[in-house]
Design an enzyme around this catalytic site. Structure first.
Site, PDB file in Angstrom:
ATOM      1  N   CYS A   4       0.806  -1.223   0.000  1.00  0.00           N
ATOM      2  CA  CYS A   4       0.000   0.000   0.000  1.00  0.00           C
ATOM      3  C   CYS A   4       0.839   1.273   0.000  1.00  0.00           C
ATOM      4  CB  CYS A   4      -0.961   0.009   1.187  1.00  0.00           C
ATOM      5  SG  CYS A   4      -0.092  -0.036   2.774  1.00  0.00           S
ATOM      6  N   CYS A  21       3.149  -2.971   5.941  1.00  0.00           N
ATOM      7  CA  CYS A  21       2.646  -2.131   7.040  1.00  0.00           C
ATOM      8  C   CYS A  21       2.131  -3.021   8.168  1.00  0.00           C
ATOM      9  CB  CYS A  21       1.541  -1.201   6.540  1.00  0.00           C
ATOM     10  SG  CYS A  21       0.103  -2.064   5.928  1.00  0.00           S
ATOM     11  N   HIS A  32       0.672 -10.996   4.714  1.00  0.00           N
ATOM     12  CA  HIS A  32       1.864 -11.666   4.173  1.00  0.00           C
ATOM     13  C   HIS A  32       2.065 -13.010   4.882  1.00  0.00           C
ATOM     14  CE1 HIS A  32       5.952 -12.238   2.713  1.00  0.00           C
ATOM     15  NE2 HIS A  32       6.405 -12.292   3.964  1.00  0.00           N
ATOM     16  N   HIS A  54       6.706 -17.610   6.949  1.00  0.00           N
ATOM     17  CA  HIS A  54       6.980 -16.202   7.260  1.00  0.00           C
ATOM     18  C   HIS A  54       6.176 -15.774   8.489  1.00  0.00           C
ATOM     19  CE1 HIS A  54       8.682 -15.635   3.056  1.00  0.00           C
ATOM     20  NE2 HIS A  54       8.153 -16.843   3.027  1.00  0.00           N
ATOM     21  N   CYS A  67       5.662 -12.659  16.632  1.00  0.00           N
ATOM     22  CA  CYS A  67       5.391 -13.945  15.976  1.00  0.00           C
ATOM     23  C   CYS A  67       3.887 -14.060  15.757  1.00  0.00           C
ATOM     24  CB  CYS A  67       5.882 -15.100  16.840  1.00  0.00           C
ATOM     25  SG  CYS A  67       5.397 -16.710  16.157  1.00  0.00           S
ATOM     26  N   CYS A 140      -7.001   4.557  21.989  1.00  0.00           N
ATOM     27  CA  CYS A 140      -7.337   5.958  22.289  1.00  0.00           C
ATOM     28  C   CYS A 140      -7.775   6.111  23.745  1.00  0.00           C
ATOM     29  CB  CYS A 140      -8.422   6.466  21.351  1.00  0.00           C
ATOM     30  SG  CYS A 140      -9.922   5.460  21.347  1.00  0.00           S
ATOM     31  N   HIS A 443     -14.818   6.445  20.297  1.00  0.00           N
ATOM     32  CA  HIS A 443     -13.461   6.989  20.281  1.00  0.00           C
ATOM     33  C   HIS A 443     -13.299   7.951  21.460  1.00  0.00           C
ATOM     34  CE1 HIS A 443      -9.687   8.322  18.629  1.00  0.00           C
ATOM     35  NE2 HIS A 443     -10.106   9.574  18.477  1.00  0.00           N
TER      36      HIS A 443
END
EC number: 3.4.19.12
Length: 492
Positions: A4, A21, A32, A54, A67, A140, A443
């Site tokens: 991205c 990211c 991934h 991976h 991990c 937050c 939030h």
């Protein structure tokens, strides 16, 4: 990120060195890992195949290793110390990039007008040195509390002035600690990470600080805050203060932190209110005492007990709870005084709360009343906006009017005649606001005053604001600081 193109929170895969990211951005590092699992699902996994998966990656900003299979941070290294080599390599890259970046920034600063970072105050230009706190995934609730506490000067200064705690010795001395839930408690210091976080705020060297190390310690010692779901800011504040209090009592390396407190005479003189043993800066600043008075309605026997408190949880009276339509102004507005009055007023206990009368020798109908026996230096007021109804936790969205200056607490005192004319007046230091409808969602942001100016703290974004905006906020937690006695002050 190779997917991205985000430069926020890069995580490098330690198997193939590709950069994605992290979980706090778009989560491509996790994707991934998941994609690497698919080809192996049809085969019986052998030791060899196990190694090429991976599963382990490193956060390039904090150098902590994660991990995905264990869903946890990892501290142990390979026999050859390969993880530490990667870490040192990344640090060297960062240091060289930082040096060249600093030269580039210096040139930019010389040429630019610093429009966003400079403010005109009374005709002179001053730098905005406020530092935000990065959101680590629904954190937050923690950021709003940390920013509020960082603007309570007496409390914050105590931690900033503490000596750094050396937690390690020998080979690992001087290196960063990577906290995980599997480490022993002797490797974890909430006080130390809290101190480091407070020191990072208001120093002006960065726009946002990532409180990861503190968050890992929170995971370790407060298990109910593990994970990345939204939490209640008030519950977090109570746990944080309680654990700071306990740890300060325990001390480190054989030196009790409460000894340091005793040397600070201005705090120790008025810190008689103790919760769980010796006084600390937590009880010296936030500690007050309530008198709980219960009267049996059958025989008139009166029972009194004193309860220490660090904050007061106030109900929003039921007559103000119905949501009003936007264009309707029917009925009076709820004020903080209404909430305080409802907390301290005489009330009859209902059938579920019958009081065990020692004279009648059985549970009887009774009345209860709270008085404040000792006011704290910082009065923390929590408005109970969340209520359980059947299986749902509803939010009371009523606006509660609160004063910025001159909250007078004298009428709630048990012995008001013993207090001076100024000692019961409080001025607002910070406000935590919950935006949204549910406790598990929404939030949190905070407003706080710093050197006479109000700021709005919204995770990594900090903006200068004004008093008119602050007083319109639908407050969830209010922090009032006792006014220091001086002649000719304004009482509102």
């Amino acid at each position: 990120s190779t997917v991205c193109r985000s430069n926020k929170s890069p995580w490098v895969c330690l198997t193939c060195s590709s950069v994605h990211c992290g979980r706090y951005v778009n989560g491509h590092a996790k994707k991934h890992y998941e994609d690497a699992q698919i080809p192996m699902s049809n085969h019986k996994k052998t030791e060899k195949q196990e190694k090429v998966q991976h599963t382990v990656c490193m956060d390039c900003s904090s150098y902590s290793t994660y991990c995905y299979r264990c869903d946890d941070f990892v501290v142990n290294d390979t026999k050859l110390g390969l993880v530490q080599k990667v870490r040192e390599h990344l640090q060297n890259l960062e240091n060289s990039a930082f040096t060249s970046d600093r030269h580039r920034k210096r040139k930019l600063l010389e040429n630019s007008s610093l429009n966003s970072k400079l403010l005109k105050v009374n005709g002179s230009t001053t730098a905005l040195c406020a530092t935000g706190l990065r959101n680590l995934g629904n954190t937050c609730f923690m950021n709003a509390i940390l920013q509020s506490l960082s603007n309570i000067q007496q409390f914050c200064c105590y931690f900033k002035e503490l000596p750094a705690v050396e937690l390690r010795n020998g080979k690992t001395a001087g290196r960063r600690t990577y906290h995980t839930r599997s480490q022993g408690d002797n490797n974890v210091s909430l006080v130390e990470e809290f101190r480091k976080t407070l020191c990072a705020l208001w120093q002006g060297s960065q726009t946002a600080f990532s409180p990861e190390s503190l968050f890992y310690v929170v995971w370790k010692i407060m298990p109910n805050f593990r994970g990345y779901q939204q939490q209640d800011a008030h519950e977090f504040m109570r746990y944080l203060l309680d654990h700071l209090h306990l740890e300060l009592q325990g001390g480190f390396n054989g030196v009790s932190r409460s000894v340091i407190l005793q040397e600070n005479s201005s705090l120790s003189a008025s810190s008689k209110c103790c919760i769980n043993g010796a006084s600390t800066v937590v009880t010296a600043i936030f500690g007050g005492i309530l008198q709980n008075e219960v009267n049996c309605l059958i025989c008139g026997t009166e029972s009194r007990k004193f309860d220490p408190f660090l904050d007061l949880s106030l109900d929003i009276p039921s007559q103000f709870r119905n949501k009003r339509a936007k264009n309707q102004e029917n009925g009076p507005m709820c004020t903080l005084r209404d909430c305080l009055r409802s907390f301290t007023d005489l009330e009859e206990l209902d059938e579920t709360e019958l009081y065990m009368c020692h004279k009648c020798k059985k549970k009887q109908k009774s009345t209860k009343k709270f008085w404040i026996q000792k006011l704290p230096k910082v009065l923390c007021l929590h408005l109970k906006r969340f209520h359980w109804t059947a299986y749902l936790r509803n939010k009371v969205d009523t606006y509660v009017e609160f004063p910025l200056r001159g909250l007078d607490m004298k009428c709630y005192l048990l012995e008001p005649e013993n207090s001076g004319p100024e000692s019961c007046l409080y001025d607002l230091a910070a406000v935590v606001v919950h935006h949204g409808s549910g406790v598990g969602s929404g939030h949190y942001t905070a407003y706080a005053a710093h050197e006479g100016r109000w700021f709005h703290f919204n995770d990594s974004t900090v903006t200068l604001t004004d008093e008119e905006t602050v007083v319109k906020a639908k407050a969830y937690i209010l922090f009032y600081v006792e006014r220091q006695a001086k002649s000719g002050s304004d009482k509102l």
